[in-house]
Design an enzyme around this catalytic site. Structure first.
Site, PDB file in Angstrom:
ATOM      1  N   ARG A 150       0.807  -1.213   0.000  1.00  0.00           N
ATOM      2  CA  ARG A 150       0.000   0.000   0.000  1.00  0.00           C
ATOM      3  C   ARG A 150       0.845   1.270   0.000  1.00  0.00           C
ATOM      4  O   ARG A 150       0.607   2.197  -0.770  1.00  0.00           O
ATOM      5  CB  ARG A 150      -0.951   0.008   1.196  1.00  0.00           C
ATOM      6  CG  ARG A 150      -1.949   1.135   1.222  1.00  0.00           C
ATOM      7  CD  ARG A 150      -3.025   0.990   0.147  1.00  0.00           C
ATOM      8  NE  ARG A 150      -2.631   1.511  -1.172  1.00  0.00           N
ATOM      9  CZ  ARG A 150      -3.011   0.958  -2.312  1.00  0.00           C
ATOM     10  NH1 ARG A 150      -3.761  -0.122  -2.334  1.00  0.00           N
ATOM     11  NH2 ARG A 150      -2.635   1.481  -3.464  1.00  0.00           N
ATOM     12  N   LYS A 158       3.773  25.287  -3.208  1.00  0.00           N
ATOM     13  CA  LYS A 158       2.432  24.780  -2.892  1.00  0.00           C
ATOM     14  C   LYS A 158       2.462  23.260  -3.009  1.00  0.00           C
ATOM     15  O   LYS A 158       2.157  22.686  -4.061  1.00  0.00           O
ATOM     16  CB  LYS A 158       1.392  25.388  -3.822  1.00  0.00           C
ATOM     17  CG  LYS A 158       1.103  26.845  -3.532  1.00  0.00           C
ATOM     18  CD  LYS A 158      -0.012  27.378  -4.416  1.00  0.00           C
ATOM     19  CE  LYS A 158      -0.284  28.851  -4.133  1.00  0.00           C
ATOM     20  NZ  LYS A 158      -1.328  29.409  -5.018  1.00  0.00           N
ATOM     21  N   ASP A 191       3.334  38.781 -11.827  1.00  0.00           N
ATOM     22  CA  ASP A 191       2.311  37.976 -11.151  1.00  0.00           C
ATOM     23  C   ASP A 191       0.904  38.391 -11.564  1.00  0.00           C
ATOM     24  O   ASP A 191       0.500  39.535 -11.389  1.00  0.00           O
ATOM     25  CB  ASP A 191       2.473  38.122  -9.635  1.00  0.00           C
ATOM     26  CG  ASP A 191       1.562  37.174  -8.871  1.00  0.00           C
ATOM     27  OD1 ASP A 191       1.560  35.979  -9.208  1.00  0.00           O
ATOM     28  OD2 ASP A 191       0.865  37.635  -7.961  1.00  0.00           O
ATOM     29  N   GLU A 232       8.280  40.138  -6.631  1.00  0.00           N
ATOM     30  CA  GLU A 232       6.976  39.931  -7.252  1.00  0.00           C
ATOM     31  C   GLU A 232       6.376  41.279  -7.631  1.00  0.00           C
ATOM     32  O   GLU A 232       6.306  42.196  -6.802  1.00  0.00           O
ATOM     33  CB  GLU A 232       6.061  39.206  -6.271  1.00  0.00           C
ATOM     34  CG  GLU A 232       4.667  38.927  -6.787  1.00  0.00           C
ATOM     35  CD  GLU A 232       3.792  38.264  -5.743  1.00  0.00           C
ATOM     36  OE1 GLU A 232       2.926  38.957  -5.170  1.00  0.00           O
ATOM     37  OE2 GLU A 232       4.000  37.067  -5.469  1.00  0.00           O
ATOM     38  N   LYS A 291       7.527  39.056  -1.845  1.00  0.00           N
ATOM     39  CA  LYS A 291       6.168  38.964  -2.354  1.00  0.00           C
ATOM     40  C   LYS A 291       5.342  40.169  -1.910  1.00  0.00           C
ATOM     41  O   LYS A 291       5.821  41.022  -1.157  1.00  0.00           O
ATOM     42  CB  LYS A 291       5.535  37.650  -1.896  1.00  0.00           C
ATOM     43  CG  LYS A 291       6.293  36.422  -2.417  1.00  0.00           C
ATOM     44  CD  LYS A 291       5.706  35.133  -1.918  1.00  0.00           C
ATOM     45  CE  LYS A 291       4.378  34.819  -2.554  1.00  0.00           C
ATOM     46  NZ  LYS A 291       4.495  34.532  -4.001  1.00  0.00           N
TER      47      LYS A 291
END
Length: 286
Positions: free
Chosen positions: A103, A138, A221, A200, A170
């Protein structure tokens, strides 16, 4: 160039912990069927749909942790695109080992192959352009190193593995200190050598500010394609050494349009977050 699997110093501990999670105090079913010894047997894996294979060396390690003298033969290469009902590996070992490790080993290869399959689709979509596909942070907590491995097997380039890999300023960083200029100046005072600075941006005004402050990489972005074209032209004219990355809402529908703008990299989480597991089964030789 083959994508190297993660170091045993990292991988073996992960696999050990995941086996412990699954087995717990023992495989009750298999232990009852084979309380003392189990026969040596052979099995193979077969993919039940078309896809790109990733994770076979990792699956082999799962079984090796349960039985050191397991016999394993790959019938497919990492990154190979295969058709439905193709055998991908053969294994020989104790029946108990094969049943207990099945598994976890299958889960990993199914998950990683799904990511590699999705990454390959994105890479092939822009293969006629200079732009390279890049993944993101992510990822599933605890699985990042393997999910990024699978992304690489599919043909993507790994972006930062973690926050310690590089500096990316960012929108929230900019908001926290007040401006792009202030953020870059503060970071340059203490940043370790030889890290680069990526910034960014969301509009042409921010792009111009990033150029003036000599950012190493400028991310465009969530910009419209026409604005991306203007930004690329501006950056190339002002400082052709700056690398350009496009990001935000990248799909298989629009990725070619983004690549046509002339950016160097296109980053997306889709190869991981939008991928599905590749269907694979283990069968015993009769």
């Amino acid at each position: 160039m083959p994508t190297p699997i993660p170091s045993p110093l990292i991988l073996d501990k992960l696999l050990h912990d995941w086996l412990l999670e699954d087995i717990g105090r023992g495989d009750r079913t298999t232990d009852c069927l084979f309380p003392v010894e189990s026969p040596v047997t052979k099995a193979y894996w077969i993919i039940k749909e078309e896809g790109v294979i990733a994770g076979l060396p990792i699956a082999e390690k799962v079984f090796q942790l349960l039985e050191t003298n397991i016999k394993w033969q790959n019938l497919a290469s990492e990154g190979e695109k295969l058709t439905q009902n193709t055998k991908i590996m053969e294994i020989e070992g104790k029946m108990k080992t094969l049943l207990t490790g099945e598994r976890l080993a299958l889960n990993l290869v199914m998950r990683l192959s799904g990511i590699a399959t999705m990454a390959r689709k994105y890479v092939e979509a822009i293969q006629d352009y200079p732009a390279k596909l890049v993944d993101t942070r992510k990822t599933t907590p605890g699985l990042r190193i393997l999910e990024k491995y699978a992304s690489g097997v599919g043909g993507a380039i790994n972006h930062r593995m973690g926050l310690d890999d590089g500096i990316m300023i960012k929108d929230n960083h900019i908001q926290a200190v007040g401006s792009i200029t202030k953020a870059i100046k503060l970071i340059r005072k203490t940043m370790p050598y030889p890290l680069s600075i990526e910034i960014e941006t969301t509009n042409l005004q921010e792009v111009q500010e990033a150029i003036l402050n000599q950012a190493d990489i400028i991310m465009l972005d969530n910009m419209a394609v026409e604005d991306m074209k203007k930004a690329v032209s501006l950056i190339r004219q002002e400082n052709p050494l700056i690398k350009i990355e496009a990001s935000g809402n990248v799909t298989l529908v629009n990725i070619q349009n983004i690549a046509e703008t002339g950016v160097d990299y296109i980053s997306t989480s889709a190869t991981i977050t939008r991928s599905s597991w590749l269907d694979i089964s283990m069968r015993f030789d009769r």
